[in-house]
Design a protein around this motif. Sequence first.
Motif, PDB file in Angstrom:
ATOM      1  N   HIS A  30      -8.763   9.341  -2.566  1.00  0.00           N
ATOM      2  CA  HIS A  30      -8.238  10.590  -3.097  1.00  0.00           C
ATOM      3  C   HIS A  30      -8.723  11.709  -2.184  1.00  0.00           C
ATOM      4  O   HIS A  30      -9.925  11.988  -2.105  1.00  0.00           O
TER       5      HIS A  30
ATOM      6  N   ALA B  37      -3.421   4.159  -2.200  1.00  0.00           N
ATOM      7  CA  ALA B  37      -3.849   3.005  -2.986  1.00  0.00           C
ATOM      8  C   ALA B  37      -3.191   1.748  -2.439  1.00  0.00           C
ATOM      9  O   ALA B  37      -2.010   1.747  -2.095  1.00  0.00           O
TER      10      ALA B  37
ATOM     11  N   HIS C 174      -2.265  -2.219  -3.412  1.00  0.00           N
ATOM     12  CA  HIS C 174      -1.974  -2.934  -4.649  1.00  0.00           C
ATOM     13  C   HIS C 174      -1.803  -4.416  -4.359  1.00  0.00           C
ATOM     14  O   HIS C 174      -1.189  -4.786  -3.365  1.00  0.00           O
TER      15      HIS C 174
ATOM     16  N   HIS D  64      -3.148  10.925  -2.361  1.00  0.00           N
ATOM     17  CA  HIS D  64      -3.716   9.693  -2.891  1.00  0.00           C
ATOM     18  C   HIS D  64      -3.222   8.529  -2.035  1.00  0.00           C
ATOM     19  O   HIS D  64      -2.081   8.528  -1.575  1.00  0.00           O
TER      20      HIS D  64
ATOM     21  N   SER E 150       0.844  -1.181   0.000  1.00  0.00           N
ATOM     22  CA  SER E 150       0.000   0.000   0.000  1.00  0.00           C
ATOM     23  C   SER E 150       0.880   1.231   0.000  1.00  0.00           C
ATOM     24  O   SER E 150       2.062   1.168   0.305  1.00  0.00           O
TER      25      SER E 150
ATOM     26  N   THR F 219      -8.886   2.543  -2.923  1.00  0.00           N
ATOM     27  CA  THR F 219      -8.155   3.758  -3.280  1.00  0.00           C
ATOM     28  C   THR F 219      -8.876   4.938  -2.636  1.00  0.00           C
ATOM     29  O   THR F 219     -10.109   4.951  -2.535  1.00  0.00           O
TER      30      THR F 219
END
Length: 165
Positions: A82, A15, A17, A13, A3, A80
């Motif tokens: 933002h 995210a 993964h 941001h 992450s 995710t």
Amino acid sequence: MASGFSESDDGLHYAEHISVPMRLFVGAIALGMFLIPVPFVMHATARTPWLHLLLAAACVVAACAMGALFLAIALGRVLTLHFDPARRQVRRTSRWPLVGRTVHIAFDRFAPPEVVERTSEDGPYHVLRLTVRGERPMQLGGFDRREDAERWRSRIAALFEGHPG
């Protein structure tokens, strides 16, 4: 699952993964789960007692359900976030295998972020806990050093308070 946080002109941001080798591994397990029922189906005949057929059907359903779960994990989207300071909201795209689910959450719905220490076989690590009032907390990141977690915590707290940097 790795992450990470990143910063750009349009905000922060975050995210998570799942690597391609991990997705392939979980996908192979999924395909294997779908193959488990084959012997049950091949050996069932019209003369098989109905109780045995019910047991075989339960095994087929259970294996296929597990296969579907692993396939959803292999093909699934990950979390995710933002953090948009211009709109004062967080856009959260959640884990849904087939369709994406995007939710916009206003900054004022968040409780102040906090850093929590967790333990594992490899030693302690730190996560950033973000809580939206009325929802289950989100555990973000897996920081080896508390200083890194604190840096991102203070950066997010500043956004929530209205200080862009």
